[in-house]
Write a protein that holds these residues in place. Structure first.
Motif, mmCIF file in Angstrom:
data_model
loop_
_atom_site.group_PDB
_atom_site.id
_atom_site.type_symbol
_atom_site.label_atom_id
_atom_site.label_comp_id
_atom_site.label_asym_id
_atom_site.label_seq_id
_atom_site.Cartn_x
_atom_site.Cartn_y
_atom_site.Cartn_z
ATOM 1 N N PRO A 651 5.516 5.334 -3.129
ATOM 2 C CA PRO A 651 4.693 4.391 -3.886
ATOM 3 C C PRO A 651 3.600 3.744 -3.054
ATOM 4 N N ALA A 652 2.503 3.510 -3.668
ATOM 5 C CA ALA A 652 1.409 2.791 -3.019
ATOM 6 C C ALA A 652 0.591 2.107 -4.085
ATOM 7 N N ALA A 653 0.868 0.850 -4.306
ATOM 8 C CA ALA A 653 0.039 0.070 -5.217
ATOM 9 C C ALA A 653 -1.100 -0.486 -4.387
ATOM 10 N N ALA A 654 -2.142 0.319 -4.199
ATOM 11 C CA ALA A 654 -3.217 -0.002 -3.260
ATOM 12 C C ALA A 654 -3.968 -1.225 -3.741
ATOM 13 N N LEU A 655 -3.354 -2.380 -3.540
ATOM 14 C CA LEU A 655 -3.909 -3.633 -4.026
ATOM 15 C C LEU A 655 -4.309 -4.527 -2.864
ATOM 16 N N VAL A 656 -5.228 -5.406 -3.147
ATOM 17 C CA VAL A 656 -5.604 -6.433 -2.187
ATOM 18 C C VAL A 656 -4.442 -7.415 -2.040
ATOM 19 N N ASN A 657 -4.138 -7.806 -0.825
ATOM 20 C CA ASN A 657 -3.093 -8.781 -0.563
ATOM 21 C C ASN A 657 -3.757 -10.063 -0.057
ATOM 22 N N GLY A 658 -3.593 -11.128 -0.781
ATOM 23 C CA GLY A 658 -4.253 -12.380 -0.436
ATOM 24 C C GLY A 658 -5.315 -12.689 -1.476
ATOM 25 N N PRO A 659 -6.177 -13.673 -1.251
ATOM 26 C CA PRO A 659 -6.233 -14.490 -0.041
ATOM 27 C C PRO A 659 -5.202 -15.607 -0.030
ATOM 28 N N ARG A 678 -8.141 -0.565 1.822
ATOM 29 C CA ARG A 678 -9.100 0.424 2.330
ATOM 30 C C ARG A 678 -10.419 -0.294 2.579
ATOM 31 N N ALA A 679 -11.373 0.376 3.197
ATOM 32 C CA ALA A 679 -12.689 -0.223 3.411
ATOM 33 C C ALA A 679 -13.378 -0.458 2.070
ATOM 34 N N GLY A 680 -14.123 -1.541 1.976
ATOM 35 C CA GLY A 680 -14.821 -1.831 0.732
ATOM 36 C C GLY A 680 -15.648 -3.081 0.835
ATOM 37 N N ARG A 681 -16.480 -3.291 -0.198
ATOM 38 C CA ARG A 681 -17.341 -4.461 -0.235
ATOM 39 C C ARG A 681 -16.516 -5.695 -0.580
ATOM 40 N N LEU A 702 -16.230 -4.480 4.609
ATOM 41 C CA LEU A 702 -15.243 -4.689 5.659
ATOM 42 C C LEU A 702 -14.286 -3.497 5.689
ATOM 43 N N PRO A 703 -13.739 -3.171 6.840
ATOM 44 C CA PRO A 703 -12.768 -2.071 6.913
ATOM 45 C C PRO A 703 -11.438 -2.473 6.301
ATOM 46 N N GLY A 704 -10.607 -1.474 6.021
ATOM 47 C CA GLY A 704 -9.273 -1.765 5.531
ATOM 48 C C GLY A 704 -8.449 -2.465 6.585
ATOM 49 N N GLY A 705 -7.448 -3.210 6.131
ATOM 50 C CA GLY A 705 -6.582 -3.936 7.053
ATOM 51 C C GLY A 705 -6.653 -5.430 6.853
ATOM 52 N N ARG A 706 -6.098 -6.167 7.805
ATOM 53 C CA ARG A 706 -6.006 -7.622 7.711
ATOM 54 C C ARG A 706 -7.272 -8.274 8.248
ATOM 55 N N ALA A 732 -12.765 -7.738 -4.059
ATOM 56 C CA ALA A 732 -12.753 -6.609 -3.126
ATOM 57 C C ALA A 732 -12.014 -5.451 -3.765
ATOM 58 N N CYS A 733 -12.478 -4.220 -3.480
ATOM 59 C CA CYS A 733 -11.792 -3.004 -3.928
ATOM 60 C C CYS A 733 -11.536 -3.002 -5.433
ATOM 61 N N GLY A 734 -12.486 -3.561 -6.188
ATOM 62 C CA GLY A 734 -12.367 -3.573 -7.635
ATOM 63 C C GLY A 734 -11.405 -4.609 -8.184
ATOM 64 N N GLU A 735 -10.946 -5.532 -7.363
ATOM 65 C CA GLU A 735 -10.005 -6.553 -7.818
ATOM 66 C C GLU A 735 -10.555 -7.939 -7.521
ATOM 67 N N THR A 736 -9.985 -8.931 -8.232
ATOM 68 C CA THR A 736 -10.321 -10.332 -7.997
ATOM 69 C C THR A 736 -9.033 -11.099 -7.745
ATOM 70 N N ARG A 737 -8.996 -11.832 -6.657
ATOM 71 C CA ARG A 737 -7.837 -12.642 -6.290
ATOM 72 C C ARG A 737 -8.322 -14.045 -5.949
ATOM 73 N N ALA A 738 -7.412 -15.017 -5.998
ATOM 74 C CA ALA A 738 -7.796 -16.390 -5.694
ATOM 75 C C ALA A 738 -6.616 -17.161 -5.136
ATOM 76 N N CYS A 739 -6.907 -18.247 -4.442
ATOM 77 C CA CYS A 739 -5.874 -19.178 -4.001
ATOM 78 C C CYS A 739 -6.430 -20.587 -4.093
ATOM 79 N N THR A 740 -5.533 -21.553 -4.087
ATOM 80 C CA THR A 740 -5.907 -22.959 -4.194
ATOM 81 C C THR A 740 -5.776 -23.630 -2.834
#
Length: 745
Positions: A651-659, A678-681, A702-706, A732-740
């Protein structure tokens, strides 16, 4: 139906946990307490031991077990383990010589050793005791009755399995070990015959007391035991045995884990059961599951598998390519810090076993959530990488757990007479319980409900390692209502009624919920014993407490459990079945003094929790529960952000982790971390609660990774932003994430 709040997804159905009931407050601790004897009349000191042939004067205890029913005659009733323990407890307390019977804890320890080898150990009591012959109106002087020889002999022959349940009913191996025969007769059976209730009838046990049974269906069984003693005497006993499942898959490997770092000079230990994905390709995509507060340390692989198998969750996870690594502490009642270092050791061993490109998820249920949280934060503070992408806490008591204070005093009060109460008391007084409970009983009772000092010490140690790990995605689940709906009773209301008036004894054991700030009685107890035993009486009133007992939260049916217990004197009545065990505000670690906070109606709830995502129940449900929706949500969270896909379709749910940011709250700056599959805008921006743009922190590829990007608390014009709540949005990578984030000037 349950609901969730995610800062960038809105509301969704939730799940009540991958490991549901890993915390179960059973009633058979491994560290059984030594019997306590009530104060005796001074005349008892003058009992002539030589005139009591058995050395056990049964009149020195309040008889609760119905010992006379178990005399070894054919057809004697079957008993359960609790009754066997009560018989042992009473005989130990009635013994005139200390150590006349082996300590119950030692017997249980030997039984656990046999259980680890795959056997169901059966313990036997074979003993004689003496009782005073009553004259009209009863004895006037028990010591005189002994001197005059007014005694009659009794005998007890009782057997019980030290593990009452099997999850492998198709092949059960009983062991009738001579080392588990206790009593004062110092003799062993010449031959043992058993009818295990599997349809095969009576048959002899093999040398060493071994016998195999094969059951074809689940349910309760009555096992009959026949011992042929030297000289030809035949003794018979029966016990109840439960077949919970017919077969349980074996783990593919078992890792014994010893912490490499001690806590207070001692090293924690545990066993990690490795259950590989269907591909059986070795550890590739591990999910570590940490057990909770196992009060009797009885849970092994079979019990843990049964819990994880609800809604077929464990097998669904394997089918999707995940390997389960289930940690079973050697002593789950030990200091949480010590067991957390076992978790840290296991994380390190799992990392070493998987490819460097892989990461893992870690799930902790109840106390296991605290151990996992401490372990990951400690590893980060120590500079040890843990590669845990997601940390899932399910109904973990981050702000404490609740056992009604009145129930704690009930257990303490009746521990003098009841083996079950004595065992529960030992559990309540264990290090982990003292670290978990919001209110802990004291001796003598205090006027306010307060936690044990060990709890403050644990909180200080958590703070010293940063409170929470900074790199994983943090997910919290609560079994309690997110709508602020509490339980059926109100603060200060009576929750247990026990009032018995009899010819020989009067017993009172009433319990009330703690009050909301004011003063109220929480326990009223009385044991008016027959002469020569002294009476016990205790009333406890407390003030200034919060209404923990009826707050929204994952529940525990402690009162219903008491109600279902047969009392030899009168009837214990549960006026309400359950109490709050893990308040919602504790499971979600909400920074609020309002136990009835309406989480669902709070649009800024993410500003008062350290977690990235919260899940809660629609209504208060039993602590740790799995449903169909739960299983779905569990897999969603485990799959999120998996890295290191190989060619075998793992399995690989290639998702953004964070922020996520740390520290939070902060002043004057904070660091925002995220991981790209992965690398992406990347577009990283800060917004105010009114939706106005405050600062653009990143824009470009930015490149893939932390990655880590600092925000100094300034807006795009270089002006200091005012104190308040801000939202960090990452695209990033076609996704939107947020934190408070919370800025405090």
């Amino acid at each position: 139906m349950c609901y969730t709040v995610d800062v960038n997804r809105g509301s969704h159905p939730t799940w009540p946990l991958l490991v549901a009931a890993l915390l179960a407050l059973a009633v058979t601790p491994a560290f059984a307490a030594q019997p306590r004897r009530p104060a005796l009349d001074p005349a008892i000191r003058f009992i002539d031991r030589a005139r009591v042939p058995s050395g056990i004067l049964y009149d020195l205890v309040l008889p609760l077990s119905g010992i006379e029913r178990f005399d070894g005659s054919p057809g004697s009733p079957a008993l359960d383990l609790g009754t066997w323990k009560q018989i042992h407890y009473e005989l130990s307390r009635a013994a005139l010589d200390a150590g006349a019977l082996p300590a119950q804890g030692e017997t249980l320890r030997r039984g656990r050793e046999a259980a680890r080898a795959g056997w169901i150990p059966v313990a036997i009591i074979d003993a004689r005791y003496d009782r005073v012959v009553l004259r009209d109106g009863g004895p006037v002087d028990i010591a005189a009755a002994v001197r005059e020889g007014r005694l009659r002999a009794g005998r007890v022959f009782a057997a019980a399995p030290l593990d009452e349940t099997t999850f492998s009913g198709e092949r059960v191996r009983f062991r009738f070990d001579p080392a588990l025969v206790v009593g004062n007769l110092e003799r062993m059976p010449a031959r043992i015959e058993v009818d295990p209730g599997d349809g095969g009838g009576w048959r002899p046990a093999a040398p060493g007391g071994l016998l195999e049974a094969r059951y074809r269906s689940r349910g309760d069984r009555e096992v009959r035991l026949r011992c042929i003693m030297p000289g030809g005497e035949v003794l018979e006993a029966g016990f109840v045995f439960h077949v919970a499942a017919l077969a349980t898959p074996a783990p593919h490997d078992t890792m014994h884990v010893t912490a490499s770092v001690p806590w207070n000079g001692e090293y924690g230990e545990g066993d990690a059961y490795v259950y590989l994905a269907d591909s059986l390709a070795g550890l590739q995509n591990p999910v570590i599951v940490v057990e909770g507060f196992d009060i009797d340390n009885s849970m092994g692989w079979e019990e843990l598998y049964d819990l994880l198998a609800q809604e077929n969750l464990i097998e669904r996870a394997r089918a999707e390519g995940f390997d389960l690594v289930v940690l079973d502490f050697a002593d789950a009642t030990d200091y949480i810090q010590r067991n957390a270092l076992v978790v840290a050791e296991l994380v390190g061993q799992v990392q070493a076993a998987i490819p460097p490109s892989r990461d893992l998820a870690l799930i902790g249920a109840s106390m296991g959530g605290l151990a996992g949280r401490y372990a990951l934060a400690w590893m980060e503070t120590a500079g040890s990488g843990h590669r845990v992408r997601t940390f899932i806490s399910f109904d973990a008591p981050h702000r404490g757990a609740d056992i009604p204070l009145g129930l704690q005093y009930w257990v303490s009060f009746f521990s003098v007479e009841s083996a079950e109460a004595a065992e529960l008391l030992a559990g309540l007084d264990s290090p982990a319980a003292r670290q978990l409970l919001l209110c802990h009983h004291t001796d003598p009772p205090g006027a306010t409900g307060e936690s044990d000092p060990l709890r403050a010490g644990f909180e200080a140690d958590l703070a010293a390692v940063g409170g929470y790990p900074a790199s994983p995605r943090l997910v919290a689940f609560a079994n309690g209502s997110g709508h602020g709906a509490g339980l059926a009773f109100v603060p200060g209301e009576q929750i247990v009624l026990y009032d018995y008036n009899g010819f020989l004894v009067d017993i009172v054991g009433n319990v009330w919920a703690v009050p909301d700030g004011g003063s109220h009685i929480v326990f009223d107890g009385l044991i008016d014993r027959p002469w020569p035993l002294s009476d016990d009486e205790l009333a406890v009133t407390v003030s200034g407490t919060l209404p923990w007992d009826d707050a929204p939260g994952g529940t525990r049916a402690s009162m219903a459990q008491m109600d279902s217990t047969e009392a030899p004197y009168g009837d214990i009545v549960a006026l309400y079945d359950s109490h709050c065990f893990i308040p919602v505000t504790s499971a979600l670690d909400l920074d609020t003094a309002d136990l009835f906070h309406d989480v669902a109606a709070d649009p800024a709830v993410m500003a008062i929790t350290p977690f990235d995502t919260l899940y809660w129940a629609e209504t208060n449900e039993e602590h740790v529960t799995i449903s169909a929706a739960s299983a779905d949500r569990a897999l969603d969270e485990v799959k999120r952000g998996v890295t290191g896909v190989d060619e075998d379709g793992l399995p690989a749910a290639a998702l953004v982790n964070g922020p996520r940011n740390a520290p939070n709250p902060f002043n004057p700056s904070t660091t925002i971390s995220f991981r790209l599959p992965r690398a992406g805008r990347v577009d990283l921006r800060i917004y105010g609660v009114d939706g106005a743009l405050v600062r653009i922190l990143a824009g470009g590829t930015l490149p893939g990774g932390r990655h880590e990007i600092a925000w100094d608390g300034l807006d795009d014009r270089g002006r200091p932003a005012a104190s308040g709540v801000f939202f960090c949005r990452l695209r990033a990578c076609g996704e939107t994430r947020a934190c408070t984030m919370v800025l405090i000037r």
